[in-house]
Design an enzyme around this catalytic site. Structure first.
Site, PDB file in Angstrom:
ATOM      1  N   THR A 198      -6.909  10.354  -5.698  1.00 20.66           N
ATOM      2  CA  THR A 198      -6.514  10.521  -3.866  1.00 20.66           C
ATOM      3  C   THR A 198      -6.006  11.768  -3.631  1.00 20.66           C
ATOM      4  O   THR A 198      -5.919  12.420  -3.156  1.00 20.66           O
ATOM      5  CB  THR A 198      -5.955   9.397  -4.034  1.00 20.66           C
ATOM      6  OG1 THR A 198      -7.144   7.878  -4.228  1.00 20.66           O
ATOM      7  CG2 THR A 198      -5.603   9.308  -2.520  1.00 20.66           C
ATOM      8  N   GLU A 209       0.615  -1.096   0.105  1.00 23.43           N
ATOM      9  CA  GLU A 209       0.031  -0.441  -0.042  1.00 23.43           C
ATOM     10  C   GLU A 209       0.704   1.069  -0.297  1.00 23.43           C
ATOM     11  O   GLU A 209       0.452   2.315  -0.267  1.00 23.43           O
ATOM     12  CB  GLU A 209      -0.462   0.391   1.178  1.00 23.43           C
ATOM     13  CG  GLU A 209      -1.805  -0.587   0.917  1.00 23.43           C
ATOM     14  CD  GLU A 209      -3.006  -0.287   0.362  1.00 23.43           C
ATOM     15  OE1 GLU A 209      -3.656   0.667   1.133  1.00 23.43           O
ATOM     16  OE2 GLU A 209      -3.031  -0.176  -0.277  1.00 23.43           O
TER      17      GLU A 209
END
Length: 246
Positions: free
Chosen positions: A114, A60
């Site tokens: 994002t 991630e």
């Protein structure tokens, strides 16, 4: 591979994913969770859930930042509270087994990067808003443990820090939230960084109706087409479904 202490083997993985990219649904975490569980199973399933989360965190970090918000529940299932990162402390919040929880997820045809959505967040937070959001976080945890859908939805809908900054960047979002609540949802907010909207409901029939109203609101208020899904809370997390002997 490092956690498994395997140094001499290389792997190539192929993923078939049913989540759209950049949707606020934790797409990158879904990939990381699937990869971590698959590799672990391939080499004997030696890692526990916490170690799998650690492995997923490394993945991630390369895509969306070092945070376990998505990877922890993706691997462990249900609701997970990240108490600390150093050391990593995860607390699984058990939603009552005798109660049903469904989410309506409505994803519009709109990109909400994002990076852009994070940049919209304030660098400083007023004390009253900080106190308010902390109270909602506590109410959210209590509602999860007690199986209180109304309380869960109310806490989810009451953010005064993040949602007010991000909602204006998603065309029609405010109208979508209003439509969801009017259609009987317990609560509605932005999923992740958006643009997907998520609502809390009880029962599939209610979920279908709420989803229909939210799709209509995105079209009417934001001039956006969207797709609605009704999904149950996954209490298990990533797991091996089947394997093929080679």
């Amino acid at each position: 591979m490092k956690l498994l202490n395997i140094r001499s083997v290389g792997l190539s993985l192929s993923l078939e994913k049913g989540l759209p990219l950049g949707s606020g649904l934790g797409s990158s975490a879904a990939s990381a969770a699937a990869a971590a569980v698959a590799v672990n199973e391939l080499f004997g399933g030696k890692l526990d859930s916490r170690e799998l989360v650690l492995a997923g965190l490394e993945s991630e970090a390369k895509v969306s930042g070092y945070h376990a918000d998505n990877i922890a529940p993706a691997i462990m299932g249900g609701f997970v509270l990240i108490r600390s990162y150093d050391p990593l402390e995860l607390m699984r919040l058990e939603f009552p087994a005798d109660k049903e929880l469904l989410f309506v997820l409505v994803s519009p045809e709109f990109e909400a990067p994002t990076k852009k959505m994070r940049a919209a967040l304030p660098l400083e937070i007023a004390m009253p808003h900080h106190v308010w959001n902390c109270s909602q976080a506590g109410a959210l945890v209590a509602s999860i443990l007690g199986g209180d859908l109304a309380g869960l939805g109310k806490a989810l809908s009451s953010d005064k820090i993040v949602e007010p900054k991000r909602a204006p960047l998603i065309p029609g979002m405010e109208g979508v939230k209003k439509a969801a609540l009017e259609a009987g949802a317990f609560g509605c907010t932005i999923s992740g960084a958006g643009p997907t909207a998520v609502a809390v409901v009880e029962g599939e029939e209610r979920g279908e109706e709420v989803g229909k109203r939210m799709v209509e609101a995105f079209r009417r208020e934001g001039n956006l087409e969207s797709v609605a899904m009704v999904k149950r809370l996954d209490r298990i997390g990533a797991r091996l479904v089947s394997s093929v002997a080679r």
